[in-house]
Design an enzyme around this catalytic site. Structure first.
Site, short mmCIF file in Angstrom:
data_model
loop_
_atom_site.label_atom_id
_atom_site.label_comp_id
_atom_site.label_asym_id
_atom_site.label_seq_id
_atom_site.Cartn_x
_atom_site.Cartn_y
_atom_site.Cartn_z
N GLY A 58 -9.32 -10.80 -3.22
CA GLY A 58 -9.40 -9.59 -2.29
C GLY A 58 -10.09 -9.69 -1.68
O GLY A 58 -10.73 -9.63 -1.46
N PRO A 59 -9.80 -8.41 -0.87
CA PRO A 59 -11.13 -7.80 0.07
C PRO A 59 -12.42 -7.53 -0.52
O PRO A 59 -12.31 -7.14 -1.62
CB PRO A 59 -10.47 -6.41 0.67
CG PRO A 59 -9.03 -6.59 0.13
CD PRO A 59 -8.64 -7.32 -0.79
N PRO A 60 -13.72 -7.82 -0.26
CA PRO A 60 -15.21 -7.49 -0.66
C PRO A 60 -14.95 -5.96 -1.34
O PRO A 60 -14.25 -4.50 -0.10
CB PRO A 60 -15.60 -7.14 0.72
CG PRO A 60 -15.00 -8.21 2.32
CD PRO A 60 -13.68 -7.68 1.81
N THR A 92 -16.13 -8.57 -8.66
CA THR A 92 -17.49 -8.72 -9.58
C THR A 92 -17.48 -8.12 -10.24
O THR A 92 -17.46 -8.53 -11.95
CB THR A 92 -18.91 -8.70 -8.30
OG1 THR A 92 -18.44 -8.98 -7.66
CG2 THR A 92 -19.37 -9.87 -9.44
N SER A 150 1.71 -12.80 13.97
CA SER A 150 2.24 -11.78 12.89
C SER A 150 2.38 -10.66 13.96
O SER A 150 2.55 -9.73 14.04
CB SER A 150 1.41 -11.50 11.60
OG SER A 150 0.31 -11.27 12.01
N LYS A 158 -1.93 -4.84 5.34
CA LYS A 158 -1.42 -4.17 6.60
C LYS A 158 -0.79 -2.65 6.78
O LYS A 158 -1.42 -1.89 6.97
CB LYS A 158 -0.63 -4.98 7.33
CG LYS A 158 -1.15 -6.21 7.92
CD LYS A 158 0.35 -6.76 8.32
CE LYS A 158 -0.06 -8.67 8.99
NZ LYS A 158 0.09 -9.27 8.84
#
Ligand code: ADP
Length: 852
Positions: free
Chosen positions: A386-388, A393, A740, A783
């Protein structure tokens, strides 16, 4: 007493009456002891070069050492005032080095005291006429019967000294080599030399040693040294008393070294090195046996230990072997923590630590439940993608907490050498173990949770593929016998729990991906972020800045403002940073306020003293509330204030949706045309696929221009005839690629050719074909969340992506109007106000609005 012109005789060694002098500030050389001096001042360097290294006779190795209390840096040209007494000594070893600056290391054994009669030369080094002060023969020839009246006292003193030294010896562990050596010396040396020898061996400061050196008369020397010896005994007694509770032999040695003050130095070079070595390898050997390692590594360790014992310490390999053995004994071969897993507690803990992310938490609980029922099961390796800043973590850390295990994070980003994982062979200079073994050493147990962070950012280089090395680490069939190149013996990693994280699976090597179970961690919606802020981020930041909720209050509306206008991210990391900035600003205000109120209080009191009035009670402290104005003061003007609708007012602009490893993003596409020869210019750091999409869009528009009544600049039906087109994708520094954007490019160009602006609240995504069909694309959830963040109202998605919309949070689905398009007609209809019907007579009612 010998005069300066005669040769001096001491202990059978003939010495010249002229001695070169070495001025040193490093320590005091006493007769009978051996001291290492580092030499780097010009005069001393000359002495070594011209005298010690050039001379061939034994006499040329004798020099006078004068303890110089002055700082050597001040020793320029002028000779400082010399200490009146020095020690003549024999240089038994000279070692030169150029690192970090040219210097020599001298090992000098002291012979006898001397005083300087006169200086003969000062350059290149000091040469002096000296007078010998100690006369060994004189003492040794004395017999108890032959002593004169005043020597009776000396006899007594020397006997007392000897007894006290014996007493000290009795308190020490004779199995320690340096103590055994001391015992031997005590019995074999003439008693008169004992004060010097003992003073150099027990713990004494340089100042005290200087006092001993200055005590030329023997009685005085005994009298000066005796209190030092007694002090040592007292110190040792005290230490033994406090450590009585520790029968550990290792501790005993420690006490001898600490309190007994037998640092094992200053006596004789050979004794010193052997003793230190013998002592250290002894304790190392004990550690090797105590490390409870399996047979194979134990055998290797014992072999290395045997080699180490035979090696002189000066050999470079000594340090290598020593480091290796130190690591081996530190590794947790059989040390582990006990798992204390309670699923119900784990669920509560996960819920307390993390808001939302239900799917992930459910899977983690399943994983833990299976682990509880069947601890030996070699489960899959979880990989959070997934994104930061979405808490990957942090979930890993919670899993370790649930299991009661140690946690260690291994950052893999940018690693391109397999030795980083598997270690360097010991033959290399600077070789060291890999990160896995290093991690185990750090946590000191063999069953920690290892978080392999950013597996998608592993590099590859000539030094081998780190991913291949990781494969071995992660494979449950292989990792019970993992071999680190540095260790060169197998280590069992099967108890370690591995968890991986990545921003995208696209760049994770397929073989590695195959070993892992991918769990997607999508970005958060605005509402989720508000909740996370108030439950976790704000309390955490308040605590970090030493504030309390009574001092600072951030209302939800402000949080929303921070989320929408100051951050644009899928996770919550920069949100947390902004909250941190607010806390810092408030901390300053509060700190200032405190000092203000203090000064006010003082002045209040002063003014009221005369009237004997009681100071007024200060008003209750109110929290500082952060509203929009305060926010702007603290964080500055919002960087993301540009409204989407403001940019979509002209024809030739459309809003697309892009997916990046950092989450979803909105992406503007702009087009303009000028008179020309039908050329298409593309700018904005585009990849090949993006360029193809642009060509595809142009071809489709040319083929359908009549139907949509699209015209070129001179009113003709071919949009490219006599017209140059420029397509631009702003945010030019970011490379964009992927199919896309197809529908967005078509919409943008249609708007340009028809002169009609696109609706200001529509965003779209979808791949196109030459025949005008809309194909599904990936990353729909991210998105759509990005579109929602940007305040878009309608989102056009490919029909075949409709199923992905179910994963969206309910509030997002309620807020947005989804159009599932199967072909470009439907896209255009949805993108323009009042639709965009083709003119072939059939007004297609293509807008399939699905409000999910
Ligand atoms: P990642 O590893 O995904 O880049 P982190 O685990 O480092 O992100 O998370 C960044 C910060 O955001 C941490 O302080 C974490 O506690 C917090 N955070 C992220 N998601 C949540 C959540 N769902 N609930 C509470 N805190 C969260």
């Amino acid at each position: 007493m010998a005069t300066g012109s005669e040769d001096l005789v001491y202990g059978g060694i003939k010495m010249p009456s002229r001695l070169p002098l070495l001025l040193t500030h490093e320590g005091v050389l006493l007769p009978g002891s051996t001291v290492r001096f580092s030499v780097d001042t010009p005069r001393n360097m000359h002495l070594v070069k011209h005298r010690l290294l050039k001379g061939t006779s034994l006499q040329s190795t004798i020099i006078g050492v004068i303890p110089n209390t002055k700082d050597p840096s001040k020793e320029a040209d002028e000779i400082p005032t010399l200490h009146k007494i020095g020690t003549a000594g024999i240089a038994v070893q000279v070692v030169g080095s150029n690192w970090p600056k040219p210097h020599y290391t001298l090992l000098i054994t002291g012979l006898c005291r001397f005083s300087v009669s006169s200086l003969l030369t000062e350059r290149p080094f000091i040469l002096a006429e000296v007078e010998q002060l100690d006369k060994l023969e004189h003492y040794t020839n004395l017999t108890p019967e032959g002593v004169e009246a005043e020597d009776g006292e000396l006899q007594e003193l020397s006997q007392q000294f000897y007894q006290t030294a014996l007493q000290l010896l009795g308190m020490l562990d004779v199995s320690v080599p340096v103590v055994a050596k001391f015992r031997r010396l005590l019995d074999s040396l003439p008693k008169e030399t004992l004060p010097d020898v003992v003073a150099s061996m027990i713990r004494t400061s340089n100042k005290e040693k200087l006092q001993v050196l200055d005590a030329v008369a023997l009685e005085e020397r005994f009298k000066t040294t005796l209190p030092m010896l007694t002090r040592q005994i007292e110190g040792l007694k005290l230490l033994q008393k406090t450590r009585k509770m520790m029968p550990d032999p290792e501790k005993k040695v420690l006490s001898v070294r600490e309190g007994g003050g037998f640092p094992g130095r200053h006596f004789n070079l050979n004794v010193e090195e052997e003793d230190d070595d013998g002592d250290d390898t002894g304790s190392l050997e004990r550690k090797v046996h105590a490390a409870k390692m399996p047979d194979a590594p134990l055998r290797v360790c014992l072999k290395e230990l045997k080699r180490l014992k035979k090696m002189p310490q000066s050999m470079p390999e000594y340090a290598l072997t020593r480091n290796y053995l130190d690591l081996m004994v530190e590794l947790p071969w059989s040390k582990s923590t006990k798992d204390c897993l309670d699923i119900r507690a784990a669920r509560t803990l996960l819920d307390i630590d993390h808001y939302a992310m239900d799917k992930l938490k459910r899977r983690v609980l399943e994983y833990l439940a299976v682990k509880q029922l069947k601890p030996t099961l070699k489960g899959p390796i979880l990989c959070f993608v997934g994104p930061p800043g979405v808490g990957k973590t942090s979930v890993g850390r919670s899993i370790a907490k649930c299991l009661g295990r140690e946690f260690h994070r291994i950052a893999l980003g940018g690693i391109c050498d397999q030795s980083d994982i598997r270690g360097h062979r010991r033959t290399y200079v600077g070789s060291m173990p890999g990160r896995i073994i290093n991690g185990l050493k750090t946590v000191a147990v063999n069953n920690p949770v290892f978080l392999l962070d950013e597996v998608d950012k592993l590099g590859k280089s000539l030094q081998g593929d780190p991913a291949a090395a990781l494969l071995e680490v992660l494979d449950p069939e292989q990792n019970h016998s993992f071999t680190d190149h540095y260790l060169n013996v197998t280590f069992d990693l099967s108890q370690v729990l591995f968890i991986a994280t990545a921003n995208t699976t696209a760049t994770v090597p397929p073989a590695l991906l195959d070993r892992m179970e991918v769990l997607q961690v999508p970005g958060y919606t605005q509402e989720e972020k508000v909740e996370i802020s108030h439950r976790h981020l704000i309390p955490h930041q308040l605590e970090q800045h030493g504030l309390s909720s009574q001092q600072l209050h951030i209302p939800p509306d402000t949080t929303k403002d921070i989320i929408n206008r100051y951050t644009r991210e899928a996770g919550v990391r920069s949100l947390e940073r902004k909250i941190g900035a607010v806390c810092r600003a408030v901390a300053v205000k509060i700190a200032e306020g405190q000092t203000d109120s203090k000064t006010e209080e003082v002045t209040d009191r002063l003014t009221q003293q005369g009237e004997n009035a009681v100071p007024l009670a200060s008003p209750p402290v109110m929290p500082i509330v952060i509203d929009n104005r305060a926010l702007k003061d603290i964080l500055g003007a919002p960087p993301f204030d540009l409204e989407v609708s403001e940019r979509l007012t002209l024809p030739g602009v459309a809003l697309g949706l892009a997916w990046t490893p950092l989450g979803g993003e909105i992406m503007f596409v702009e087009a303009s045309r000028t008179e020309g020869e039908g050329q298409l210019t593309l700018t904005g750091q585009l990849g090949d696929v993006m360029k193809e999409s642009a060509h595809l869009a142009i071809s489709w528009l040319r083929a359908n221009s009549k139907r949509y009544q699209l015209t070129n600049m001179s009113g003709g039906p071919d949009p490219l005839e006599g017209t140059d087109i420029h397509l631009h994708f702003p945010a030019g520094a970011v490379t964009k690629d992927g199919p896309s954007a197809g529908v967005t490019i078509v919409t943008c160009l249609t708007s340009l050719f028809s002169g009609r602006p696109v609706r200001s609240d529509v965003a779209m995504t979808g791949e196109i074909t030459l025949r005008g069909l809309v194909l599904p694309v990936g990353g729909i959830k991210d998105k759509v969340l990005a579109a929602h963040r940007a305040g878009v109202k309608r989102v056009v998605v490919p029909r075949r992506n409709e199923k992905d919309l179910e994963e969206l949070p309910a509030n997002v689905r309620d807020d947005l109007d989804f159009v599932a398009a199967a072909d470009l007609d439907q896209v255009l209809n949805a993108a323009f106000d009042g639709g965009f019907p083709g003119t072939d007579g059939v007004r297609r009612d293509a807008r399939l609005s699905s409000k999910l």
